[in-house]
Design a protein around this motif. Structure first.
Motif: not given
Lengths: 144, 253
Positions: A16-20, B76-77, B79, B114
């Protein structure tokens, strides 16, 4: 059982922190929990952390490469968060602690253990992704 | 579409990939895929700190253009990487206009992520899980979660410290250590070891290490060395931060 749930949370939340993407979070969690279960059972069976980390890393990479094929995303998405539970954080921490306590023998022991686990994880990833890369290039050649 | 416009699209895609934690080979592949979708011959060289790209159209090699882009910050992202990945693959079947492509790429900045409180919560739960996974009771997990949320929040708000690449990791791990020692001394007795390990794990450069290995596997030895060195410096900084706080504990308490 407690460990499995914690390992699930421990892969789910970094993901979640890596925004998946939302629907892939749960798979990252499952992947991490499986990896940790493998690690833990092999460790309690053989008592060798490095060996256990290697097998767990192979399993995690396998699952994440297969998942990446099925869900059509980069394998990193599953790989990185699910490796979190077997990363040698504890060994690294104790290495520092022993250095501060001036117990260099113990520090060297822990330090080598840390390097060994890190190397085993790395080699596990290398092994699996080489195989998948080979399959990919074979496919591409056939397509041409 | 002329060469410059295609290269602009490719370069922007590559830049987004590289700044959001993608492997080097993926950046090169994506740039080449975008260029070949528009019938442009291209050659690119990517390192973690920059992209070099030159291209010309297939039938007329005189209008060659080269672009260089320096990458300064890397976050880091994953998505965004996924989005660009599917975007570049879709171009092969359906070419879109320059304005459309640019609109899509610029719009990625506001792509759904999020909500902030969820990230905070995730940071907390991560630390909670690890503090407990490494063998201690729930109270230690809660303390670790509290410290981790505090650090995550501070890291986001106090951006001055983040300007200095490895110093920031040093400062945050140092503060984590000090907080754990302080709580142990004045508020309630905790297992300092597992609390610190649990709270530090969020700072750990996992992506840099895995990408470093994958880069080496794809023949990008230079990028691999850069990333592994980055990871090594980060780990050293974290270790130094925790170490100094523990040293203080030893002589102060």
């Amino acid at each position: 059982m407690k460990g499995i749930i914690l390992a699930f949370l421990g892969s789910f939340c970094p993901a979640l922190l890596f925004n998946i993407e939302k629907n892939k979070l749960i798979w990252a969690g499952i992947c991490g929990a499986t990896g940790w279960t493998v690690y833990n059972s092999i460790y309690s069976y053989s008592g060798n952390k490095i060996y256990a980390a290697f097998i767990a890393s192979v399993v995690i990479s396998l699952i994440s490469e297969i998942m990446a094929k099925l869900l059509k995303t980069p394998a990193t998405v599953f790989n990185v968060p699910s490796l979190f539970p077997i990363v040698p954080g504890v060994s690294a921490y104790y290495t520092i602690l022993y250095i501060i306590e001036n117990d260099l023998t113990a520090a060297a022991y822990k330090g080598i253990e840390t390097l060994g686990i890190a190397g085993a994880i790395a080699f596990g990833i290398i092994l699996v992704s080489t195989i998948f890369r080979y399959i990919n290039t074979r496919k591409r050649r056939k397509a041409i | 579409m002329d060469v410059k416009e295609v290269l602009d699209i490719a370069m922007l895609s590559g830049e987004i990939l590289l700044t959001n934690g993608s492997e080097t080979y993926r950046v090169e592949e994506t740039i080449e895929r975008i260029c070949s979708a528009y019938d442009i011959e291209s050659e690119c060289f990517v390192v973690p700190t920059g992209i070099f790209l030159s291209g010309c159209s297939k039938n007329d090699t005189k209008d060659s253009i080269s672009l260089v882009k320096r990458i300064k910050e890397r976050t880091i992202n994953l998505h965004k990487i996924e989005m660009i990945n599917s975007f570049s693959r879709s171009l092969k079947d359906r070419r879109i206009s320059y304005d459309e492509a640019m609109k899509f790429l610029k719009g990625l900045d506001s792509a759904p992520s999020f909500p902030y409180y969820k990230s905070l919560l995730a940071a907390g739960v991560t630390s909670f899980a690890y503090a407990m996974l490494f063998g201690s009771s729930a109270i230690n997990g809660i303390v670790a979660a509290f410290i981790s949320i505090l650090i995550y929040y501070a890291e986001d708000k106090i951006t001055v410290i983040n300007l200095l690449p490895f110093f920031s990791e040093f400062i945050w791990s140092f503060i984590t250590g000090i907080l754990a020692v302080f709580i142990n001394k004045y508020i309630l007795p905790i297992n300092i070891d597992s609390v610190i390990i649990g709270s530090i794990i969020v700072l750990f450069p996992g992506i840099a290490i895995t990408n470093g290995i994958r880069d080496a596997l794809y023949g990008d030895i230079l990028s691999s060395q850069v990333r592994l060195a980055e990871a090594l410096y980060t780990v050293t900084a974290i270790g130094a931060g925790v170490g100094i706080s523990l040293l203080l504990m030893k002589y102060w308490m």
